[in-house]
Write a protein that holds these residues in place. Sequence first.
Motif, short mmCIF file in Angstrom:
data_model
loop_
_atom_site.label_atom_id
_atom_site.label_comp_id
_atom_site.label_asym_id
_atom_site.label_seq_id
_atom_site.Cartn_x
_atom_site.Cartn_y
_atom_site.Cartn_z
N VAL A 60 30.35 55.71 16.81
CA VAL A 60 30.83 57.01 16.36
C VAL A 60 31.85 56.80 15.24
N GLU A 61 31.96 57.81 14.39
CA GLU A 61 32.93 57.77 13.29
C GLU A 61 34.10 58.70 13.62
N LEU B 87 23.13 60.53 13.82
CA LEU B 87 22.27 61.70 13.74
C LEU B 87 21.33 61.79 14.93
N THR B 88 20.77 60.65 15.35
CA THR B 88 19.85 60.68 16.50
C THR B 88 20.57 61.11 17.78
N VAL B 89 21.77 60.58 17.96
CA VAL B 89 22.54 60.97 19.15
C VAL B 89 22.95 62.44 19.06
N LYS B 90 23.29 62.88 17.85
CA LYS B 90 23.67 64.28 17.66
C LYS B 90 22.51 65.21 18.00
N ASN B 91 21.28 64.84 17.56
CA ASN B 91 20.12 65.66 17.89
C ASN B 91 19.87 65.69 19.40
N ALA B 92 20.01 64.51 20.04
CA ALA B 92 19.82 64.46 21.50
C ALA B 92 20.86 65.30 22.22
N MET B 93 22.09 65.27 21.72
CA MET B 93 23.14 66.08 22.34
C MET B 93 22.87 67.57 22.17
N GLU B 94 22.35 67.95 21.00
CA GLU B 94 22.01 69.35 20.78
C GLU B 94 20.91 69.80 21.74
N LEU B 95 19.90 68.93 21.95
CA LEU B 95 18.84 69.26 22.91
C LEU B 95 19.41 69.40 24.31
#
Length: 312
Positions: A93-94, A178-186
């Motif tokens: 994470v940033e 981005l991949t983790v962010k998309n998974a978190m949104e789902l």
Amino acid sequence: MIDANATPMEIAVLVVWAFIFLYLAFKFIQAICLVPTKSAYVVERLGKYKCTLEAGFHVLLPFIDRVAFVQDLKEETIDVPPQQCFSMDEVNVEVDGVIYIQVVDPIKASYGITDYRFAAMQLAQTTTRSVIGTLDLDRTFEERDIISAKVVEVLDKAGEAWGIRVHRYEIKNITPPLTVKNAMELQVNAEREKRAILAKSLGDKQSRINRSEGDMTEMINISEGEKQRRINSAEGKAEEILAIATATSEAINKIADAIEQPGGDQAIEMQLNEQYIQQLAGLSAKDRKIVLPANLLDFNQWLGTLGASNKQ
């Protein structure tokens, strides 16, 4: 004024003395210090710390004293640039933030460290990395206060030697890949739909409960009304029977009193004979059955045959 007949050597000497005079005047003017509010001037004498000048008017010794450091005592903010951190579940994470610090000891801030701003920023970054490394990704978004408190604690300990005080540290952004962010949104959408379904089911359950309670209340009210109606009807019939019995009793008593009067029994007998004959007249030809005595002229024998004769 320079004499027109002066030699070049004399002119050069005059120029040198002029420069010396201007230099001395500049140094004397420079020895006068006006320190603004919320500022501190650290003064050195011959390369050694002499004193700290606070807000106000001060005069230094020319050529001996000099202002080595100027410290701003107001609270200031320092941006911590974004950095890559790994959480305990190995997610990169940033993270970036901002520090709010203030110089409380100008001497330590001047001689305790070369650049306290850069040092505080670096220490905040390393502490943030170490704290995030002990947390899962989900907890890094929930435990911002813990991360900030840990950074402030570490900076405060180091700030004692640096002459600074860290008031607070705020994390501005925690940006996952981005991949983790998309998974978190789902995951968030799934949780939101789950809560919506649960809320709908709870609402439907409560609606059914309310309807059943309404039906139950309605049935109870109907049964209570029917019960009260029957009670009222029974009480009415009881009062009616009681009234009829009372009236009948009073009528019988009156009849008995009338019989006791002279000629009362003959009157009763005549009344009964009259009612009997009226009943016979009311029977149909099919149901009527008459028994006549042998002697039709004997009226008393005829009534006796019918069961209504006078008993002497």
